[in-house]
Design a protein around this motif. Sequence first.
Motif, short mmCIF file in Angstrom:
data_model
loop_
_atom_site.label_atom_id
_atom_site.label_comp_id
_atom_site.label_asym_id
_atom_site.label_seq_id
_atom_site.Cartn_x
_atom_site.Cartn_y
_atom_site.Cartn_z
N GLY A 96 0.83 -1.21 0.00
CA GLY A 96 0.00 0.00 0.00
C GLY A 96 0.86 1.25 0.00
O GLY A 96 0.59 2.21 -0.74
N HIS A 97 1.92 1.26 0.81
CA HIS A 97 2.85 2.39 0.82
C HIS A 97 3.57 2.52 -0.51
O HIS A 97 3.80 3.63 -0.99
CB HIS A 97 3.87 2.23 1.95
CG HIS A 97 3.33 2.54 3.31
ND1 HIS A 97 3.01 3.81 3.71
CD2 HIS A 97 3.05 1.73 4.34
CE1 HIS A 97 2.55 3.78 4.94
NE2 HIS A 97 2.56 2.52 5.36
N ILE A 98 3.93 1.40 -1.10
CA ILE A 98 4.59 1.43 -2.42
C ILE A 98 3.65 2.05 -3.45
O ILE A 98 4.04 2.92 -4.23
CB ILE A 98 5.03 0.02 -2.84
CG1 ILE A 98 6.20 -0.45 -1.98
CG2 ILE A 98 5.40 -0.02 -4.32
CD1 ILE A 98 6.56 -1.91 -2.16
N GLY A 99 2.39 1.61 -3.43
CA GLY A 99 1.40 2.17 -4.36
C GLY A 99 1.21 3.65 -4.17
O GLY A 99 1.14 4.42 -5.15
N ALA A 100 1.13 4.10 -2.92
CA ALA A 100 0.97 5.53 -2.64
C ALA A 100 2.19 6.32 -3.11
O ALA A 100 2.05 7.42 -3.66
CB ALA A 100 0.75 5.74 -1.15
N THR A 101 3.37 5.77 -2.92
CA THR A 101 4.60 6.44 -3.36
C THR A 101 4.63 6.56 -4.88
O THR A 101 5.01 7.60 -5.42
CB THR A 101 5.85 5.67 -2.87
OG1 THR A 101 5.81 5.61 -1.45
CG2 THR A 101 7.12 6.34 -3.32
N ILE A 102 4.23 5.51 -5.56
CA ILE A 102 4.23 5.53 -7.02
C ILE A 102 3.24 6.55 -7.55
O ILE A 102 3.52 7.29 -8.50
CB ILE A 102 3.91 4.13 -7.58
CG1 ILE A 102 5.04 3.17 -7.26
CG2 ILE A 102 3.66 4.17 -9.08
CD1 ILE A 102 4.70 1.73 -7.53
N SER A 125 4.84 8.54 -13.23
CA SER A 125 5.50 8.45 -14.53
C SER A 125 5.20 7.05 -15.03
O SER A 125 5.23 6.08 -14.27
CB SER A 125 7.01 8.69 -14.41
OG SER A 125 7.65 7.57 -13.89
N ILE A 126 4.89 6.95 -16.29
CA ILE A 126 4.51 5.66 -16.86
C ILE A 126 5.63 4.64 -16.69
O ILE A 126 5.39 3.49 -16.32
CB ILE A 126 4.15 5.83 -18.36
CG1 ILE A 126 2.97 6.80 -18.53
CG2 ILE A 126 3.84 4.49 -18.99
CD1 ILE A 126 1.71 6.34 -17.83
N ARG A 127 6.85 5.07 -16.91
CA ARG A 127 7.99 4.15 -16.78
C ARG A 127 8.13 3.66 -15.33
O ARG A 127 8.37 2.48 -15.08
CB ARG A 127 9.26 4.85 -17.23
CG ARG A 127 10.45 3.93 -17.24
CD ARG A 127 11.64 4.62 -17.90
NE ARG A 127 12.78 3.74 -17.80
CZ ARG A 127 13.94 4.09 -17.30
NH1 ARG A 127 14.12 5.32 -16.85
NH2 ARG A 127 14.93 3.23 -17.24
N ALA A 152 7.62 -0.54 -11.24
CA ALA A 152 7.15 -0.96 -9.91
C ALA A 152 6.16 -2.11 -10.01
O ALA A 152 6.20 -3.05 -9.21
CB ALA A 152 6.52 0.22 -9.18
N LEU A 153 5.27 -2.05 -11.01
CA LEU A 153 4.31 -3.14 -11.17
C LEU A 153 5.00 -4.44 -11.57
O LEU A 153 4.63 -5.52 -11.11
CB LEU A 153 3.25 -2.77 -12.20
CG LEU A 153 2.18 -1.79 -11.72
CD1 LEU A 153 1.23 -1.44 -12.86
CD2 LEU A 153 1.42 -2.34 -10.54
N SER A 154 6.01 -4.34 -12.43
CA SER A 154 6.72 -5.57 -12.82
C SER A 154 7.52 -6.12 -11.65
O SER A 154 7.68 -7.33 -11.51
CB SER A 154 7.62 -5.31 -14.02
OG SER A 154 8.74 -4.55 -13.65
N THR A 155 8.03 -5.24 -10.81
CA THR A 155 8.80 -5.68 -9.65
C THR A 155 7.91 -6.28 -8.57
O THR A 155 8.21 -7.32 -8.01
CB THR A 155 9.59 -4.49 -9.06
OG1 THR A 155 10.43 -3.96 -10.07
CG2 THR A 155 10.43 -4.92 -7.88
N CYS A 156 6.81 -5.62 -8.31
CA CYS A 156 5.97 -6.01 -7.17
C CYS A 156 4.77 -6.87 -7.54
O CYS A 156 4.27 -7.62 -6.70
CB CYS A 156 5.47 -4.76 -6.46
SG CYS A 156 6.78 -3.71 -5.86
#
Length: 196
Positions: A102-108, A113-115, A120-124
Amino acid sequence: MAYDRYVAICHPLHYSRIMSQKLCFLLVVVSWVLSSSNALLHTLLLTHLSFLRDHTLHHFFCDLSALLKLSSSDTTINQLAILIVGSVVITLPFICILVSYGHIGATILRRPSIRGICKALSTCGSHLSVVSLYYGTIIALYFVPSSDSTNDKDVIVSMLYCLVTPMLNPFIYSLRNRDMKGALRNILSRRTISMW
């Protein structure tokens, strides 16, 4: 892994200071101690049960829920231990993982930025899907009451967390590697050429 990714994405400049070898060692030790204590507790509680009925276990491994269904004694204490200890050993780490993502999503989303979102989505994403499959099946098996007889649903759910999830990990994490992707493409292209 979830904490590692949280620190890498949310605090990238402090990553090497936060994720020290001491912290990694502590995380591994706590994980092993909690898991071993959980297994020892349930093993000791199982020794106090009587198994007078049929000793045929209709399961592909000696699962705790299947063993409790075979017992001719009162399993209330065992089920209470599963609920209490399971909420600490199973639910608490799952909640921590979800909070970190959830924190990762909020940070993103704060720095769109699309990249960055794709990276982040490919990593997580793969880790979160495997974790959700693993914890979801364990929670469904141990925390949702089922009938007294072992049925196919319990066997299938047990197979998901015991066999499918560990088999998915090497595929998910190795296919993120460029060399592995290239080798897989070569193998697949050879097979399609040889089929013609």
